[in-house]
Design a protein around this motif. Structure first.
Motif, mmCIF file in Angstrom:
data_model
loop_
_atom_site.group_PDB
_atom_site.id
_atom_site.type_symbol
_atom_site.label_atom_id
_atom_site.label_comp_id
_atom_site.label_asym_id
_atom_site.label_seq_id
_atom_site.Cartn_x
_atom_site.Cartn_y
_atom_site.Cartn_z
ATOM 1 N N ASP A 50 11.137 -6.278 -7.265
ATOM 2 C CA ASP A 50 11.040 -5.812 -5.890
ATOM 3 C C ASP A 50 9.587 -5.973 -5.454
ATOM 4 O O ASP A 50 8.696 -5.343 -6.036
ATOM 5 C CB ASP A 50 11.468 -4.347 -5.811
ATOM 6 C CG ASP A 50 11.448 -3.804 -4.390
ATOM 7 O OD1 ASP A 50 10.869 -4.471 -3.510
ATOM 8 O OD2 ASP A 50 11.999 -2.716 -4.168
ATOM 9 N N PRO A 51 9.316 -6.801 -4.448
ATOM 10 C CA PRO A 51 7.923 -7.036 -4.047
ATOM 11 C C PRO A 51 7.209 -5.785 -3.563
ATOM 12 O O PRO A 51 5.981 -5.746 -3.516
ATOM 13 C CB PRO A 51 8.053 -8.076 -2.923
ATOM 14 C CG PRO A 51 9.457 -7.963 -2.445
ATOM 15 C CD PRO A 51 10.270 -7.567 -3.634
ATOM 16 N N ASP A 52 7.969 -4.750 -3.199
ATOM 17 C CA ASP A 52 7.348 -3.516 -2.727
ATOM 18 C C ASP A 52 6.984 -2.575 -3.874
ATOM 19 O O ASP A 52 6.310 -1.568 -3.656
ATOM 20 C CB ASP A 52 8.291 -2.788 -1.759
ATOM 21 C CG ASP A 52 8.520 -3.584 -0.477
ATOM 22 O OD1 ASP A 52 7.575 -4.290 -0.060
ATOM 23 O OD2 ASP A 52 9.622 -3.508 0.082
ATOM 24 N N GLU A 53 7.433 -2.887 -5.075
ATOM 25 C CA GLU A 53 7.111 -2.056 -6.229
ATOM 26 C C GLU A 53 5.737 -2.429 -6.776
ATOM 27 O O GLU A 53 5.246 -3.536 -6.578
ATOM 28 C CB GLU A 53 8.159 -2.247 -7.329
ATOM 29 C CG GLU A 53 9.501 -1.607 -7.038
ATOM 30 C CD GLU A 53 9.494 -0.103 -7.253
ATOM 31 O OE1 GLU A 53 8.438 0.441 -7.635
ATOM 32 O OE2 GLU A 53 10.544 0.521 -7.028
ATOM 33 N N SER A 54 5.128 -1.487 -7.497
ATOM 34 C CA SER A 54 3.849 -1.774 -8.140
ATOM 35 C C SER A 54 4.066 -2.731 -9.300
ATOM 36 O O SER A 54 5.185 -2.886 -9.809
ATOM 37 C CB SER A 54 3.214 -0.479 -8.654
ATOM 38 O OG SER A 54 3.994 0.067 -9.707
ATOM 39 N N ARG A 99 7.331 -2.998 -11.858
ATOM 40 C CA ARG A 99 8.061 -4.247 -12.055
ATOM 41 C C ARG A 99 8.007 -4.679 -13.521
ATOM 42 O O ARG A 99 8.989 -5.170 -14.076
ATOM 43 C CB ARG A 99 7.487 -5.341 -11.151
ATOM 44 C CG ARG A 99 7.986 -5.267 -9.710
ATOM 45 C CD ARG A 99 7.403 -6.379 -8.870
ATOM 46 N NE ARG A 99 6.059 -6.039 -8.406
ATOM 47 C CZ ARG A 99 5.215 -6.906 -7.869
ATOM 48 N NH1 ARG A 99 5.548 -8.173 -7.757
ATOM 49 N NH2 ARG A 99 4.031 -6.517 -7.453
ATOM 50 N N GLU A 125 -1.426 -1.690 -7.085
ATOM 51 C CA GLU A 125 -0.272 -0.894 -6.657
ATOM 52 C C GLU A 125 0.593 -1.714 -5.721
ATOM 53 O O GLU A 125 0.134 -2.571 -5.026
ATOM 54 C CB GLU A 125 -0.754 0.385 -5.954
ATOM 55 C CG GLU A 125 -1.485 1.323 -6.903
ATOM 56 C CD GLU A 125 -0.594 1.813 -8.034
ATOM 57 O OE1 GLU A 125 0.617 1.978 -7.787
ATOM 58 O OE2 GLU A 125 -1.078 2.022 -9.131
#
Length: 203
Positions: free
Chosen positions: A68-72, A76, A203
């Protein structure tokens, strides 16, 4: 692909049943119900069988733990590494046997260890770890040491949900992140060290 998987599974079966030193291609052909030349086209020996199995497990980890690109980066990386341990679960008996055999077989121990850094480079890059530049190899070396440490926990983890492995991985990543974020204070007037924050997990 189905035939490749069947032959790799036959290698796993034979190695687990007969032991690492005794595993032979003719036994694999019988287990897979195919000709020896078909086995040789996929994995002609036990070494190539391990390499092929490692690649399959890596692909399963990447498929099961889509980043998920929004996860740190840390989250990931946690998802990808746990995805790999999950994929390894069905081969726990094989892993335990190889771990025991490697204690008296330096060639096997060395071979397994050569598989780790390239695999972690690919998983690390999928998680957003910068594996390039001067510091890239150091990051992968640190990640490899972390993985080996957690893999030892996984080998002994009898919990149904791998909670012990998850806890060990989370703690190891937290320590790695803490070290990456650590920057010693410099005497006043000295310039900052170029790239001194490059190891930080963003982050």
């Amino acid at each position: 692909m189905a035939e490749t998987d069947a032959i790799l599974d036959a290698w796993v079966h034979v190695i687990t049943r007969d032991g690492w030193p005794q595993a032979r291609i003719d036994a694999v052909a019988r287990a897979a119900a195919c000709n020896v030349d078909a086995v040789a086209a996929v994995a002609p020996d036990r070494w190539e069988a391990l390499r092929g199995l490692d690649g399959r497990i890596e692909r399963m980890a990447l498929a099961e733990a889509a980043s998920d690109p929004d996860e740190s980066v840390r989250n990931r990386l946690f998802a990808l590494l746990m995805g790999r341990f999950d994929a390894m679960q069905e081969h726990r008996d094989l892993a335990q046997q190889l771990h025991a055999a490697a204690r008296s077989d330096p060639a096997l121990a060395l071979f397994v260890m050569t598989l780790v850094p390239p695999m972690l480079r690919r998983l690390g890059e999928a998680a957003g770890v910068d594996a390039g530049g001067l510091l890239g190899p150091l990051r992968i070396a640190a990640l490899s040491a972390l993985y080996v440490q957690v893999a030892r926990v996984w080998l002994q983890d009898d919990s149904a949900d791998l909670s012990t492995t998850m806890k060990a991985l989370d703690s190891a990543l937290a320590r790695a992140e803490s070290l990456a974020n650590f920057r010693p204070s410099l005497p006043k007037g000295l310039p900052a060290i170029p790239g001194s924050s490059a190891g930080q997990l963003p982050e």
